[in-house]
Design a protein around this motif. Structure first.
Motif, short mmCIF file in Angstrom:
data_model
loop_
_atom_site.label_atom_id
_atom_site.label_comp_id
_atom_site.label_asym_id
_atom_site.label_seq_id
_atom_site.Cartn_x
_atom_site.Cartn_y
_atom_site.Cartn_z
N ARG A 94 0.85 -1.11 -0.05
CA ARG A 94 -0.12 -0.01 -0.33
C ARG A 94 0.81 1.57 -0.24
N LYS A 152 2.97 1.85 -3.63
CA LYS A 152 1.51 1.79 -4.77
C LYS A 152 1.57 3.80 -4.53
N GLU A 205 2.98 6.48 -7.74
CA GLU A 205 1.94 6.89 -8.28
C GLU A 205 2.67 8.73 -8.14
N VAL A 207 7.17 -2.47 -7.94
CA VAL A 207 6.30 -2.14 -8.08
C VAL A 207 6.41 -0.56 -8.73
N ALA A 222 4.61 3.15 -11.38
CA ALA A 222 3.54 3.28 -12.13
C ALA A 222 3.92 3.85 -14.07
N GLU A 251 -1.92 -5.31 -12.22
CA GLU A 251 -2.22 -4.06 -11.40
C GLU A 251 -2.50 -3.84 -9.99
N MET A 252 -2.33 -3.12 -8.80
CA MET A 252 -2.42 -2.69 -7.96
C MET A 252 -4.11 -1.48 -8.48
#
Length: 251
Positions: free
Chosen positions: A36, A39, A43, A88, A90, A102-103
């Motif tokens: 989390r 992510k 991003e 991880v 983007a 994809e989360m």
């Protein structure tokens, strides 16, 4: 100190300017929490790649039963050491990168009045972890509402068997109660049950092993899915995932 993050950066020969973040005392939900956070990092730094490393030495919980906490014997049968890593990012580079998942969305829910559910304490003779016998029942009673709260904003209102499931296998009773509460078909928990049988409960990294097993079983897991783990609190960490053409990825 310094933490293992500095050791990992040194071993991998990463640039001295690399930014590191350490998370501790998250128990079985640590990898889910890290995903989390990763992510959010990715991003907000679109060209960056986040290396997530999760390792647990559960051997420190291997001990004689505590006279006041006979439930600690459960852990002796379930625990195992483990480590896992993921990258991880983007905006993947189509020519070089092939994402596995994809989360889509991440959420965290705390089941009220459950701070007694998973309690740990360092003592003179090691780390004493006392999982409550109530945890499977708490999950049975609360898990569907937690999922609805997390998925309704995405327009999803049920049909749990339409999803694939990457559930932290804290124990057989937890998986059994998940199946019962959501009326899941037996194969939905197959990856979690396999990891539990082969490696035991490795705390945080276990869900990474489950995701890897799902990757291996790509023909059985397509479309949207849910990753879930349970930590001290009792906290439910959830991530809505989309399997990204897993059949194209090497085994």
């Amino acid at each position: 100190m310094p933490g293992v993050d500095h050791r990992v950066a040194s071993i991998l020969g990463l640039d001295p300017s690399v930014r590191t973040t350490m998370l501790y005392v998250k128990g079985c939900s640590s990898a889910s929490t890290m995903l989390r956070v990763a992510k959010d990092m990715a991003e907000n730094n679109r060209r960056a790649r986040v290396l997530l490393v999760c390792a647990e030495l559960t051997l420190i919980m291997f001990r004689a039963p505590h006279e006041d906490h006979v439930e600690t014997t459960i852990m002796q049968a379930l625990i195992g050491d483990g480590a896992g890593a993921m990258i991880v990012g983007a905006e993947p580079e189509d020519s070089e990168e092939r994402p596995l998942f994809e989360m889509v969305a991440a959420s965290q829910r705390t089941i009220p009045e459950t701070t007694h559910g998973a309690v740990g304490q360092f003592m003179e003779d090691g780390f004493l972890f006392c999982p409550s016998f109530e945890i499977p029942a708490l999950i049975l009673e609360n898990i569907e509402q937690c999922l609805l709260d997390a998925l309704r904003p995405l327009g999803f209102n049920g049909g749990w068997n339409e999803l694939f499931w990457a559930v932290h296998p804290g124990g057989r009773a937890i998986l059994d109660n998940m199946e019962e509460a959501l009326q899941l078909e037996p194969e939905k928990m197959a990856a979690s049950r396999y990891v539990l049988s082969e490696y035991g409960n490795m705390s945080g990294p276990t869900v990474i092993f489950v995701l890897d097993e799902i990757r291996r079983r790509h023909d059985e897991h397509q479309g949207l899915g849910v990753m879930m783990a349970f930590g001290p609190g009792v906290v439910v960490e959830m991530m809505v995932l989309h399997a990204c053409n897993t059949s194209r990825n090497p085994a």
